[in-house]
Write a protein that holds these residues in place. Structure first.
Motif, PDB file in Angstrom:
ATOM      1  N   ALA A  65       8.211  61.024  35.104  1.00 18.55           N
ATOM      2  CA  ALA A  65       8.980  59.792  34.643  1.00 18.55           C
ATOM      3  C   ALA A  65       8.153  58.993  33.624  1.00 18.55           C
ATOM      4  CB  ALA A  65       9.311  58.859  35.667  1.00 18.55           C
ATOM      5  N   GLY A  66       8.812  58.647  32.573  1.00 14.02           N
ATOM      6  CA  GLY A  66       8.079  57.872  31.522  1.00 14.02           C
ATOM      7  C   GLY A  66       7.572  58.807  30.222  1.00 14.02           C
ATOM      8  N   GLY A  67       7.754  60.120  30.770  1.00 12.03           N
ATOM      9  CA  GLY A  67       7.110  60.984  29.788  1.00 12.03           C
ATOM     10  C   GLY A  67       8.183  61.328  28.605  1.00 12.03           C
ATOM     11  N   SER A  68       7.588  62.378  27.829  1.00 13.85           N
ATOM     12  CA  SER A  68       8.549  62.752  26.643  1.00 13.85           C
ATOM     13  C   SER A  68       8.640  64.308  26.399  1.00 13.85           C
ATOM     14  CB  SER A  68       7.975  62.115  25.413  1.00 13.85           C
ATOM     15  OG  SER A  68       7.919  60.694  25.271  1.00 13.85           O
ATOM     16  N   LEU A  69       9.624  64.665  25.636  1.00 11.01           N
ATOM     17  CA  LEU A  69       9.928  66.196  25.573  1.00 11.01           C
ATOM     18  C   LEU A  69      10.406  66.284  24.239  1.00 11.01           C
ATOM     19  CD1 LEU A  69      11.259  67.831  28.953  1.00 11.01           C
ATOM     20  CD2 LEU A  69       8.975  68.090  27.729  1.00 11.01           C
ATOM     21  N   THR A  70      10.534  67.362  23.573  1.00 12.61           N
ATOM     22  CA  THR A  70      11.353  67.680  22.242  1.00 12.61           C
ATOM     23  C   THR A  70      11.912  69.051  22.688  1.00 12.61           C
ATOM     24  OG1 THR A  70       9.941  66.442  20.985  1.00 12.61           O
ATOM     25  CG2 THR A  70      11.396  67.983  20.013  1.00 12.61           C
ATOM     26  N   LEU A  71      13.258  69.006  22.688  1.00 11.84           N
ATOM     27  CA  LEU A  71      14.133  70.109  22.816  1.00 11.84           C
ATOM     28  C   LEU A  71      14.517  70.611  21.416  1.00 11.84           C
ATOM     29  CD1 LEU A  71      16.648  68.893  25.610  1.00 11.84           C
ATOM     30  CD2 LEU A  71      14.205  69.660  25.808  1.00 11.84           C
ATOM     31  N   SER A  72      14.556  71.889  21.223  1.00 10.33           N
ATOM     32  CA  SER A  72      14.830  72.499  20.075  1.00 10.33           C
ATOM     33  C   SER A  72      15.960  73.353  20.154  1.00 10.33           C
ATOM     34  CB  SER A  72      13.753  73.491  19.411  1.00 10.33           C
ATOM     35  OG  SER A  72      12.467  72.595  19.238  1.00 10.33           O
ATOM     36  N   CYS A  73      16.980  73.487  19.231  1.00  6.30           N
ATOM     37  CA  CYS A  73      18.137  74.495  19.032  1.00  6.30           C
ATOM     38  C   CYS A  73      18.025  75.058  17.764  1.00  6.30           C
ATOM     39  CB  CYS A  73      19.367  73.624  19.377  1.00  6.30           C
ATOM     40  SG  CYS A  73      20.852  74.569  19.010  1.00  6.30           S
ATOM     41  N   SER A  74      17.809  76.499  18.271  1.00  6.66           N
ATOM     42  CA  SER A  74      17.740  77.318  16.927  1.00  6.66           C
ATOM     43  C   SER A  74      19.044  77.953  16.692  1.00  6.66           C
ATOM     44  CB  SER A  74      16.622  78.708  17.185  1.00  6.66           C
ATOM     45  OG  SER A  74      16.862  79.567  16.111  1.00  6.66           O
ATOM     46  N   ALA A  75      19.787  77.821  15.551  1.00 10.62           N
ATOM     47  CA  ALA A  75      20.985  78.219  15.182  1.00 10.62           C
ATOM     48  C   ALA A  75      21.071  79.076  14.174  1.00 10.62           C
ATOM     49  CB  ALA A  75      21.764  76.920  14.564  1.00 10.62           C
ATOM     50  N   SER A  76      21.979  80.237  14.654  1.00 17.19           N
ATOM     51  CA  SER A  76      22.134  81.412  13.461  1.00 17.19           C
ATOM     52  C   SER A  76      23.287  81.073  12.624  1.00 17.19           C
ATOM     53  CB  SER A  76      22.522  82.672  14.420  1.00 17.19           C
ATOM     54  OG  SER A  76      23.658  82.672  15.104  1.00 17.19           O
TER      55      SER A  76
ATOM     56  N   GLN B 175      14.784  64.585  20.638  1.00 18.75           N
ATOM     57  CA  GLN B 175      13.364  64.110  21.130  1.00 18.75           C
ATOM     58  C   GLN B 175      13.720  63.194  22.165  1.00 18.75           C
ATOM     59  OE1 GLN B 175      12.474  62.818  16.821  1.00 18.75           O
ATOM     60  NE2 GLN B 175      10.318  63.073  17.714  1.00 18.75           N
ATOM     61  N   ILE B 176      13.192  63.276  23.347  1.00 16.23           N
ATOM     62  CA  ILE B 176      13.429  62.547  24.573  1.00 16.23           C
ATOM     63  C   ILE B 176      12.221  61.634  25.111  1.00 16.23           C
ATOM     64  CG2 ILE B 176      14.606  62.508  26.770  1.00 16.23           C
ATOM     65  CD1 ILE B 176      15.512  65.174  26.356  1.00 16.23           C
ATOM     66  N   SER B 177      12.186  60.523  25.237  1.00 17.03           N
ATOM     67  CA  SER B 177      11.289  59.649  25.598  1.00 17.03           C
ATOM     68  C   SER B 177      11.627  58.757  26.837  1.00 17.03           C
ATOM     69  CB  SER B 177      10.704  58.882  24.331  1.00 17.03           C
ATOM     70  OG  SER B 177      11.664  57.966  23.953  1.00 17.03           O
ATOM     71  N   SER B 178      10.722  58.019  27.108  1.00 18.10           N
ATOM     72  CA  SER B 178      10.951  57.369  28.433  1.00 18.10           C
ATOM     73  C   SER B 178      11.759  57.741  29.509  1.00 18.10           C
ATOM     74  CB  SER B 178      11.444  55.877  28.149  1.00 18.10           C
ATOM     75  OG  SER B 178      10.593  55.485  26.934  1.00 18.10           O
ATOM     76  N   LEU B 179      11.512  59.213  29.767  1.00 19.99           N
ATOM     77  CA  LEU B 179      12.198  59.946  30.871  1.00 19.99           C
ATOM     78  C   LEU B 179      12.274  59.231  32.105  1.00 19.99           C
ATOM     79  CD1 LEU B 179      11.163  63.574  29.775  1.00 19.99           C
ATOM     80  CD2 LEU B 179      13.645  62.676  30.077  1.00 19.99           C
ATOM     81  N   LYS B 180      13.627  59.469  32.697  1.00 22.00           N
ATOM     82  CA  LYS B 180      13.924  58.841  33.921  1.00 22.00           C
ATOM     83  C   LYS B 180      14.544  60.008  34.736  1.00 22.00           C
ATOM     84  CE  LYS B 180      15.705  54.859  31.786  1.00 22.00           C
ATOM     85  NZ  LYS B 180      17.138  53.967  31.563  1.00 22.00           N
ATOM     86  N   SER B 181      14.327  59.728  36.167  1.00 25.95           N
ATOM     87  CA  SER B 181      14.869  60.930  37.129  1.00 25.95           C
ATOM     88  C   SER B 181      16.299  61.256  36.808  1.00 25.95           C
ATOM     89  CB  SER B 181      14.435  60.582  38.547  1.00 25.95           C
ATOM     90  OG  SER B 181      15.538  59.478  38.774  1.00 25.95           O
ATOM     91  N   GLU B 182      17.173  60.302  36.131  1.00 28.37           N
ATOM     92  CA  GLU B 182      18.475  60.514  36.103  1.00 28.37           C
ATOM     93  C   GLU B 182      18.618  61.493  34.732  1.00 28.37           C
ATOM     94  OE1 GLU B 182      17.246  57.861  36.688  1.00 28.37           O
ATOM     95  OE2 GLU B 182      18.245  56.061  35.494  1.00 28.37           O
TER      96      GLU B 182
END
Length: 119
Positions: free
Chosen positions: A14-25, A86-93
């Motif tokens: 919790a409180g961390g960050s992630l960056t999700l990517s979506c590669s599209a054809s 980009q996702i920051s300040s992640l919460k359990s929800e």
């Protein structure tokens, strides 16, 4: 045939960050024309939209669910045919399976999803 491949999910505190990517054809033109969205679905809950990016008359626009405003940022790299979340300040929800989606008139194409788990 449209293919969307998500990546970047994982387990984070919790409180961390992630960056999700979506590669599209998709061709660069289509990628700029179609609306691209990110949805998520938590266990035993309905799928919900969290962010979208589109090109309108005034340029590129974005929309966010109220629950993620200020924490999530959607962006697009046309040169790489990739949409990011980009996702920051992640919460359990925020623990969910995150999907990328697109389509000409509606969200008809979906990826397989990438899991984000917040502890």
């Amino acid at each position: 045939h449209v293919q969307l491949v998500e990546s970047g999910g994982g387990s984070v505190q919790a409180g961390g960050s992630l960056t999700l990517s979506c590669s599209a054809s998709l061709s660069p033109y289509v990628l700029r024309t179609w609306c691209m969205g990110w949805f998520r679905q938590a266990a035993r809950k309905e799928r919900e939209g969290v962010a979208a990016i589109y090109t309108g008359t005034g340029g590129i626009g974005t929309d966010y669910a109220d629950s993620v405003k200020g924490r999530f940022t959607i962006s697009i790299d046309n040169a790489k045919n990739t949409v990011y979340l980009q996702i920051s300040s992640l919460k359990s929800e925020d623990t969910s399976l995150y999907y990328c989606t697109t389509g000409a008139n509606e969200f008809e194409y979906w990826g397989q999803g990438t899991q984000v788990t917040v502890s």
